[in-house]
Design an enzyme around this catalytic site. Structure first.
Site, short mmCIF file in Angstrom:
data_model
loop_
_atom_site.label_atom_id
_atom_site.label_comp_id
_atom_site.label_asym_id
_atom_site.label_seq_id
_atom_site.Cartn_x
_atom_site.Cartn_y
_atom_site.Cartn_z
N HIS A 180 0.73 -1.26 -0.08
CA HIS A 180 0.03 -0.02 -0.21
C HIS A 180 0.80 1.28 -0.21
O HIS A 180 0.30 2.42 0.25
CB HIS A 180 -0.90 0.08 1.41
CG HIS A 180 -2.24 0.88 0.99
ND1 HIS A 180 -2.41 1.75 1.61
CD2 HIS A 180 -3.34 0.75 0.30
CE1 HIS A 180 -3.59 2.32 1.54
NE2 HIS A 180 -4.11 1.62 0.39
N LYS A 182 2.97 4.64 -1.13
CA LYS A 182 3.00 5.53 -2.45
C LYS A 182 4.24 6.45 -2.14
O LYS A 182 3.90 7.59 -1.42
CB LYS A 182 1.57 6.27 -2.15
CG LYS A 182 0.49 5.54 -2.17
CD LYS A 182 -0.58 5.61 -1.11
CE LYS A 182 -1.85 5.00 -1.16
NZ LYS A 182 -2.41 4.61 0.14
N ASP A 187 16.47 10.38 -8.43
CA ASP A 187 17.97 10.46 -8.43
C ASP A 187 18.72 10.39 -7.11
O ASP A 187 19.69 10.93 -6.89
CB ASP A 187 18.29 12.07 -9.13
CG ASP A 187 17.96 12.29 -10.29
OD1 ASP A 187 17.79 11.38 -11.18
OD2 ASP A 187 17.68 13.43 -10.89
#
Length: 233
Positions: A180, A182, A187
């Site tokens: 779950h 996010k 870089d």
């Protein structure tokens, strides 16, 4: 954004793309348009997105000059737009909230400015505008890796199969429980995280995102990404 300003902007982009250059008069005219846009983020996004759309139609015929042109347009937008549009480079966190397009535009900016790596650990991705930028980064040589939830890849509108088809390295959570997270690391220095799912629907929800460069925090998220990448291999 008024249609007259939009038409002027498009005509300048078209003229500069024809010869692959951005001469002094064109730069001045473009800068005036950007300054007139001010803090209208939707108009800034329109300008950048239209430039990318134009570049995609020409890049096969003249990749070198087209990419240089696109870089000049990007730089002009970034150098002329208000400082808040360029936040997150000095260590100061940048945050945004939805409903609205602010979060999506920040994500797109980060993907377009990525130079060597993008690591995405995202529950679900269905916003094809963001997907376009992920694939574009992959195609220009940025090392992109995606970890996502195995169940969500089958959702209506999921873009995961499309990215796999483009050979973007992707791994799936094999467990019954959801992956779950996010978050994304750009870089190896910038962390994007928050409640926002990378979906069109999320622009209508009450969501948040935070982008920052705190070294130790970025390292911890990078370590978690690597742990999941190995576990889901």
């Amino acid at each position: 954004m008024k249609k007259a300003k939009q038409d002027k902007l498009v005509s300048i982009l078209e003229a500069t793309l024809l010869d692959g250059r951005l001469d002094r008069d064109e730069q001045t005219a473009m800068r005036q348009v950007v300054e007139a846009i001010g803090d209208d983020r939707e108009a800034l996004a329109f300008m950048r997105n239209r430039a990318y759309d134009m570049a995609f139609t020409r890049i096969a015929d003249n990749p070198r000059d087209t990419l240089k042109w696109l870089q000049r347009i990007d730089k002009l937008v970034d150098n002329t737009a208000r400082p808040a549009e360029r936040g997150g480079r000095t260590g100061e966190p940048v945050c945004a909230f939805s409903p609205g397009q602010d979060i999506r535009q920040l994500i797109e900016r980060e993907l377009r400015e990525a130079e060597h790596s993008v690591e995405l650990c995202i529950f679900t991705i269905t916003d094809d505008r963001i997907t376009d930028d992920i694939i574009a980064a992959h195609k220009r040589g940025v090392a992109v890796r995606i970890i996502t939830d195995n169940d969500k890849q089958f959702d209506s509108g999921s873009d995961i199969a499309r990215m796999v088809k483009q050979r973007v390295p992707t791994r799936f959570d094999p467990d019954n429980d959801h992956m779950h997270h996010k978050f994304a690391i750009v870089d190896d220095t910038r962390l994007i995280t928050g409640s926002y799912n990378w979906t069109r629907g999320a622009t209508h929800n009450h969501e948040n995102i935070l982008i920052f460069q705190h070294e130790e925090t970025v390292k911890r998220f990078a370590a978690e990404f690597e742990r999941l990448w190995r576990a889901f291999g």
